[in-house]
Design a protein around this motif. Structure first.
Motif, PDB file in Angstrom:
ATOM      1  N   TRP B  27      -4.811  17.695 114.589  1.00  0.00           N
ATOM      2  CA  TRP B  27      -3.918  18.038 113.534  1.00  0.00           C
ATOM      3  C   TRP B  27      -3.433  17.081 113.891  1.00  0.00           C
ATOM      4  O   TRP B  27      -2.809  16.385 114.979  1.00  0.00           O
ATOM      5  N   PRO B  28      -3.118  16.549 112.962  1.00  0.00           N
ATOM      6  CA  PRO B  28      -2.540  15.282 112.263  1.00  0.00           C
ATOM      7  C   PRO B  28      -1.697  14.199 113.579  1.00  0.00           C
ATOM      8  O   PRO B  28      -1.587  13.521 113.632  1.00  0.00           O
ATOM      9  N   PRO B  29      -0.195  15.718 113.055  1.00  0.00           N
ATOM     10  CA  PRO B  29       0.727  15.142 114.411  1.00  0.00           C
ATOM     11  C   PRO B  29      -0.025  14.891 115.826  1.00  0.00           C
ATOM     12  O   PRO B  29       0.838  14.077 115.933  1.00  0.00           O
ATOM     13  N   ILE B  30      -0.325  16.064 116.165  1.00  0.00           N
ATOM     14  CA  ILE B  30      -1.041  15.175 117.645  1.00  0.00           C
ATOM     15  C   ILE B  30      -1.941  13.995 117.480  1.00  0.00           C
ATOM     16  O   ILE B  30      -1.870  12.747 118.286  1.00  0.00           O
ATOM     17  N   TYR B  31      -3.125  13.998 116.568  1.00  0.00           N
ATOM     18  CA  TYR B  31      -4.601  13.051 116.017  1.00  0.00           C
ATOM     19  C   TYR B  31      -4.070  11.713 116.531  1.00  0.00           C
ATOM     20  O   TYR B  31      -3.818  10.977 117.220  1.00  0.00           O
ATOM     21  N   TRP B 129      -3.085  14.439 105.948  1.00  0.00           N
ATOM     22  CA  TRP B 129      -2.120  13.463 106.288  1.00  0.00           C
ATOM     23  C   TRP B 129      -1.231  14.013 107.350  1.00  0.00           C
ATOM     24  O   TRP B 129      -1.144  14.640 107.347  1.00  0.00           O
ATOM     25  N   PRO B 130      -0.120  13.311 108.217  1.00  0.00           N
ATOM     26  CA  PRO B 130       0.023  13.760 108.758  1.00  0.00           C
ATOM     27  C   PRO B 130       2.151  14.460 108.257  1.00  0.00           C
ATOM     28  O   PRO B 130       2.706  14.958 108.211  1.00  0.00           O
ATOM     29  N   LEU B 131       2.269  13.850 106.484  1.00  0.00           N
ATOM     30  CA  LEU B 131       3.453  14.032 105.458  1.00  0.00           C
ATOM     31  C   LEU B 131       2.527  14.841 104.527  1.00  0.00           C
ATOM     32  O   LEU B 131       1.245  15.279 104.523  1.00  0.00           O
ATOM     33  N   THR B 132       3.371  15.930 104.054  1.00  0.00           N
ATOM     34  CA  THR B 132       3.074  16.738 102.910  1.00  0.00           C
ATOM     35  C   THR B 132       2.742  15.110 101.854  1.00  0.00           C
ATOM     36  O   THR B 132       3.646  14.556 101.820  1.00  0.00           O
TER      37      THR B 132
END
Lengths: 419, 359
Positions: B27-31, B129-132
Motif C-alpha cells: 500500500w503506497p503510504p506504508i510502502y 503513487w502515494p498521492l492521487t
C-alpha cells in the motif's frame, strides 16, 4: 530569581578598595545581547583549562584564560625529593617532550656539580631532544587538525608520531617518560642498529611532510580558516613575551639552540625558520619547517653517533666510582645502571640557572641547593605558561569558530603550563 | 457444494491473510513511508553509509575503522551495536529545559525529514503513487516544501535546551537555513523549468534514453548537491554542531536515544535529499520500464530499488568528503553559499529555462 537580576550579596566585609567582591568573584552586569560562554575545562576544544569568553553575537569581545586545572605542585614537591628523583617528576609536565623539559634541570644541577657530560652523551641527548621535538610538533598538528574538524590530520599526526615514539623507545627503553638524561651523562647507550633506524625514519618523515602540506596546509578550507586569523604582530609578540615557534612565526629570530647553544648544538648545522605573517597559518608552517630542521639535525647526529661508537656516556667522576659489575653491564648491554651514589648525591651549595629550547619554546630552570641531598628551591618557567597570556589579547575580535583555530595554532599544552 | 473442506477453508484464510499482508506492505503510504525508501530502507542505508564513511575515512587515515565487533563482516555490525547502546542509554533531561519542545522536536525533526519520501513516486505505475494523480501533478513542489520544514525543529531544540552552546548552535543553524534553502529549492525547481511540469513522473519520463537532467544541467545538480551538504551539516559545512567550538550545538543537552535520533535525522534528511536528487537529476528508475499490467515486484519493488541504488551512490559521495576537508567558519560558509552556491543555482535555473525552450 529573575533572569538578568544581579544577586544582592552582603560582601561589605570583603570590601577591598573600589571592588566589593573578592578578585575573580566579581559579579558584573553584561551589556545587552552579550553572553558569557565557558569554554572548558570539560569542553572538547579546550584541553585542561578554561577560557571564559564574552560574546557579542558571534564575535568574542573579551577572553579570559583560566589556568591551573592540572597544577601538580611540581616545584614544591621537588623541595622534598632527592635530586635524581626530580627528573621523573618534572618530565610529567610534557611527557611527549620529556627530554627537552628535563634537560635544563639536569644541566643546572650539572653546573652546580661542576661537571660536563662526555661527548657521546651530548649527542645522545640532542638526538632524543630532536626526536621529542618532532613528536611534540606532530602531536600538536594532530590536535590542531581535530580542532578544525580535519580528522585525517589528527590520525596522521598521531600515527606518524608513533615512528618517533618507537625510536625513542629503542633508544631509552620507554615510549614516553624516558628519564634519559641524568647528571653526568645519559642512562643508556644507543642500541646497535639505532642509527640505521633513525635514518630510515628521517627518510619516511621527509616523504610524509610533503603529504601533510597537500592535505592540510594547502587544503583550501584549512587555508581559509587560518590565513589572517589570530595575527600577533612582532611588537605584540615581544611585549607579551611569547616564546618558541609562536614567537618565530611573528618574525622574531629567537631560539635558545642558536643564541646560547647547549649540549652539542654549537657543532651542528641548522637554521632557525622565521615567518613574518604572525597568523595561525604561519605558526603551522613554522612547525613544519622546524620538523625539517630537526630532521637535518638528526641526520648529522646519526653520523656523529656512528663516529663516537663505544665511547663513554657517563662522566668520569661517577663512572670511576661504579662497581665492576656495572662496567660489565655497560660493555655487554650499553646500559648505565643507575648508581647508588645518585640516591645520596649531595649537591654543593649554590644557585644555578639553565635553559633549553623545548618544542613549545624556551624553558628555564632555577635550582638552588643548600648543600643537602634535596634542592632548596626549584623554579620552573615553562613555555606554555609564557604563551598563555596571549589568549587574553589575541582572541578578542575573532569569532567563536576562530577560537580552536587560534588555540590549536599556539600548541598550548595545559599540563606544561600548570606544572 | 455440500460442505466446505476444512483444508480448503484454511487455504483460503491463509491466502487472504497472505495477500492481505502483501497488499498492506505494498500500500503506497506504508510502502514508501515505512519500507522503501522510507524508514526501514533509510535505517539500513544510513547504517551502511555511516559504516562506509568510517571505513573510507579509516583507509585514508592509515587505520582499520570498525572491526572488533564482527571481523568477518569488516565491522559492519558495530553500527548495530552502537544503535543498541544508544537505545538503552539513560536519557538525562536537565531541569532547566523547556520540556515539551525539548522532547517533541527531535521526533518532529526526524519525521519531517523523512516525510518528502511519502509524496514522491518511485514507479511510473499509477496505482503505486502515494498521492492521487491530480495531486501528483505538484509532487516536486510538495516534496521541496516538505524538505524545508525540519530545520525549524533543530532551532527549537537549541532554544528549548536552555544551554549556551545549544543557543549558539541553533543561531548558526538559523543563518545556514536562510543560506542553503533558497539554493536547494531553486536547484530542484530548475528541472521544473526544463520539463514544464511539477510532476515527478513527468520529470523522470523526460529523462528517458540517457537524457539525465544532471548531465544536461550540471550547474543545478551541483547547486542542489552543495546545498544538501550544508543542510545536513556534512563536511566541510559541519558548522551548527561543530564539536570543538560548541560541543554538539543544538544537541548538546540530549543524551541516549534522543541524541541518536538527532544524529540520525541529519543522515535521514541527507537520504531524503539524495532520493530527490536521484529522481530529479539522475533519471530516477529510468533505464527500467515496467511491463504493462506490472505486479508488486515488477511494478513497485524493482523501480524503487533502482531509485534507492542511485540515491545510495549520491549519499556515499556526500559522506566521503569527511576525510578530506576541515570545516568552514560560519561567515565563510555563508559567504560560500550566498556568493557561489546561490549564483550557481540561479545560473542552473537560467540554463534550465533555456533548455526548456529548446528541448
Amino acid at each position: 530569581m529573575q533572569a538578568g537580576e544581579v544577586p544582592k550579596i552582603n560582601m561589605s566585609s570583603w570590601e577591598v578598595g573600589e571592588s566589593r567582591y573578592l578578585p575573580g568573584m566579581e559579579i558584573k552586569r553584561l551589556g545587552k545581547e552579550r553572553f558569557v560562554v565557558y569554554i572548558g575545562p570539560q569542553h572538547p576544544g579546550s584541553g585542561h583549562m578554561r577560557i571564559i569568553i564574552k560574546v557579542d553575537g558571534d564575535v568574542i569581545v573579551e577572553a579570559d584564560p583560566d589556568l591551573g586545572y592540572v597544577h601538580r605542585t611540581m616545584e614544591k614537591l621537588s623541595e622534598g625529593r632527592a635530586f635524581i628523583k626530580i627528573i621523573p617528576l618534572v618530565e610529567r609536565m610534557a611527557i611527549l617532550d620529556a627530554c627537552n623539559v628535563t634537560l635544563p634541570y639536569v644541566e643546572a644541577v650539572e653546573k652546580l656539580l661542576g661537571l660536563e657530560p662526555p661527548e657521546r652523551a651530548k649527542y645522545l641527548r640532542v638526538a632524543l631532544c630532536e626526536i621529542n621535538r618532532i613528536a611534540s610538533h606532530l602531536y600538536g598538528f594532530g590536535i590542531f587538525g581535530v580542532f578544525l574538524g580535519h580528522s585525517t590530520m589528527y590520525m596522521w599526526g598521531f600515527g606518524d608520531r608513533e615512528v618517533l615514539v618507537e625510536l625513542a623507545e629503542k633508544l631509552t627503553g620507554a615510549r614516553l617518560t624516558h628519564t634519559y638524561p641524568i647528571f653526568g651523562g645519559v642512562r643508556r647507550d644507543a642500541p646497535q642498529n639505532f642509527t640505521d633506524n633513525l635514518r630510515k625514519a628521517i627518510r619516511y618523515l621527509r616523504k610524509r611532510l610533503d603529504e601533510y602540506r597537500k592535505i592540510f596546509l594547502d587544503n583550501p578550507v584549512i587555508r581559509r580558516r587560518l590565513e589572517g586569523v589570530g595575527i600577533v604582530p612582532k611588537k605584540v609578540a615581544v611585549d607579551l613575551g611569547l616564546v618558541g615557534p609562536n614567537l618565530r612565526a611573528s618574525g622574531v629570530e629567537y631560539d635558545v639552540r642558536a643564541i646560547e647553544p647547549y649540549e652539542a648544538y654549537d657543532e651542528l648545522d641548522f637554521e632557525i625558520p622565521v615567518f613574518e605573517e604572525g597568523d595561525s597559518l604561519a605558526r603551522a608552517w613554522v612547525r613544519v619547517e622546524e620538523i625539517k630542521q630537526s630532521l637535518r639535525i638528526l641526520e648529522q647526529i646519526a653520523d656523529k653517533l656512528d663516529k663516537t661508537k663505544g665511547q663513554q656516556i657517563m662522566h668520569d667522576r661517577f663512572w670511576a666510582k661504579a662497581p665492576p659489575l656495572y662496567k660489565k653491564v655497560f660493555e655487554a648491554e650499553g646500559r648505565v645502571k643507575l648508581m647508588p651514589l645518585f640516591a645520596i648525591l649531595r649537591v654543593p651549595k649554590g644557585r644555578s640557572f639553565a635553559r633549553t629550547e623545548a618544542a613549545r619554546g624556551e624553558i628555564t630552570y632555577y635550582v638552588e641547593s643548600d648543600g643537602k641531598d634535596k634542592p632548596y628551591r626549584v623554579r620552573i618557567v615553562s613555555p606554555s605558561f609564557r604563551n598563555a597570556i596571549m589568549f587574553k589579547y589575541v582572541i578578542p575580535g575573532h569569532r567563536i569558530a576562530d577560537l580552536p583555530a587560534i588555540y590549536g595554532s599556539f600548541d598550548y599544552f595545559p599540563p606544561e603550563a600548570d606544572r | 457444494m455440500a460442505y466446505l473442506s476444512v483444508w480448503t477453508l484454511t487455504e483460503r484464510v491463509i491466502s487472504i491473510v497472505f495477500w492481505g499482508i502483501v497488499k498492506l506492505i505494498f500500500w503506497p503510504p506504508i510502502y514508501q513511508f515505512v519500507i522503501i525508501p522510507g524508514l526501514a530502507a533509510a535505517m539500513v542505508v544510513v547504517i551502511s553509509i555511516i559504516w562506509f564513511e568510517r571505513k573510507a575515512a579509516a583507509r585514508v587515515q592509515m587505520r582499520y575503522g570498525p572491526w572488533e565487533v564482527s571481523p568477518r563482516l569488516a565491522g559492519y555490525l558495530q553500527l548495530f551495536a552502537d544503535l543498541i547502546r544508544y537505545s538503552f542509554q539513560e536519557i538525562i533531561i536537565p531541569r532547566t529545559v523547556d520540556l515539551m519542545p525539548f522532547l517533541t522536536s527531535p521526533l518532529f525533526a526526524l519525521l519531517l525529514s523523512i516525510l518528502p519520501l511519502a509524496v514522491i513516486p518511485v514507479s511510473p505505475v499509477k496505482w503505486t503513487w502515494p498521492l492521487t494523480p491530480s495531486a501528483m501533478r505538484y509532487s516536486v513542489l510538495i516534496a521541496a516544501a516538505l524538505t524545508t520544514l525540519s530545520p525549524i525543529f533543530i532551532v527549537a531544540m537549541g532554544w528549548a535546551s536552555n544551554n549556551r552552546f545549544a543557543t549558539i548552535g541553533s543561531m548558526r543553524e538559523t543563518f545556514l537555513i536562510t543560506a542553503y534553502e533558497l539554493s536547494a529549492v531553486i536547484g530542484l525547481f530548475s528541472v521544473v523549468a526544463t520539463v514544464h511540469s511539477f510532476d515527478f513522473t513527468k520529470v523522470v519520463a523526460f529523462q528517458g534514453g540517457g537524457k539525465w537532467l544532471g548531465l544536461i544541467n550540471p550547474l543545478a545538480l551541483l547547486a542542489t548537491f552543495i546545498a544538501t551538504l550544508i543542510s545536513t551539516s556534512a563536511f566541510p559545512f559541519e558548522i551548527s554542531d561543530a564539536e570543538n567550538e560548541i560541543v554538539a550545538g543544538p544537541f548538546t543537552e540530549y543524551s541516549g536515544l534522543m541524541y541518536g535520533i538527532n544524529m540520525g535525522s541529519a543522515y535521514i534528511k541527507r537520504w531524503a535529499m539524495s532520493i530527490l536528487i536521484a529522481l530529479a537529476f539522475l533519471g530516477g528508475w529510468r533505464p527500467y520500464i515496467p511491463p504493462p499490467n506490472a505486479g508488486y515486484v515488477t511494478g513497485y519493488l524493482i523501480p524503487s530499488l533502482i531509485v534507492t541504488a542511485k540515491a545510495v551512490i549520491v549519499m556515499a559521495l556526500m559522506s566521503f568528503l569527511r576525510a578530506v576537508y576541515g570545516r568552514y567558519r560560519i561567515d565563510q560558509a555563508l559567504h560560500v553559499s550566498w556568493k557561489y552556491v546561490f549564483a550557481l543555482a540561479i545560473a542552473g535555473f537560467g540554463l534550465a529555462i533555456l533548455e526548456g525552450y529548446i528541448l
